[in-house]
Motif scaffolding. Structure first.
Motif, PDB file in Angstrom:
ATOM      1  N   SER A   3       0.810  -1.209   0.000  1.00  0.00           N
ATOM      2  CA  SER A   3       0.000   0.000   0.000  1.00  0.00           C
ATOM      3  C   SER A   3       0.845   1.262   0.000  1.00  0.00           C
ATOM      4  O   SER A   3       0.368   2.321  -0.367  1.00  0.00           O
ATOM      5  N   SER A   4       2.117   1.161   0.374  1.00  0.00           N
ATOM      6  CA  SER A   4       2.987   2.339   0.335  1.00  0.00           C
ATOM      7  C   SER A   4       3.741   2.433  -0.983  1.00  0.00           C
ATOM      8  O   SER A   4       4.537   3.342  -1.178  1.00  0.00           O
ATOM      9  N   GLY A   5       3.498   1.499  -1.901  1.00  0.00           N
ATOM     10  CA  GLY A   5       4.075   1.588  -3.229  1.00  0.00           C
ATOM     11  C   GLY A   5       5.297   0.732  -3.480  1.00  0.00           C
ATOM     12  O   GLY A   5       5.901   0.814  -4.544  1.00  0.00           O
ATOM     13  N   PRO A  33      -2.675   3.303  -5.419  1.00  0.00           N
ATOM     14  CA  PRO A  33      -1.860   4.322  -6.083  1.00  0.00           C
ATOM     15  C   PRO A  33      -2.182   4.472  -7.566  1.00  0.00           C
ATOM     16  O   PRO A  33      -2.169   5.578  -8.107  1.00  0.00           O
ATOM     17  N   ASN A  36      -5.472   6.403  -7.803  1.00  0.00           N
ATOM     18  CA  ASN A  36      -5.245   7.817  -7.510  1.00  0.00           C
ATOM     19  C   ASN A  36      -4.622   8.533  -8.703  1.00  0.00           C
ATOM     20  O   ASN A  36      -5.012   9.656  -9.027  1.00  0.00           O
TER      21      ASN A  36
END
Length: 51
Positions: A3-5, A33, A36
């Motif tokens: 989830s943080s990429g 991401p 978004n």
């Protein structure tokens, strides 16, 4: 991490997965991401038509 990429190869190394297939289960967590980025691009395109 997903989830943080973090990329799937990085996640696999951290979790000590022996095969990429074992890490693919995390791929579905990386959708936010991408979503978004698409939403931001669509909003920018919409603003180009504003006067």
């Amino acid at each position: 991490m997903a989830s943080s990429g973090a990329s799937l190869p990085i996640i696999g190394k951290v979790l000590k997965h022996k095969t990429p297939e074992a890490t693919k289960v995390y791929a579905r967590l990386i959708v936010a991401p991408v979503r978004n980025a698409i939403e931001e691009a669509a909003a920018a395109m919409g603003r180009t038509g504003e006067v």
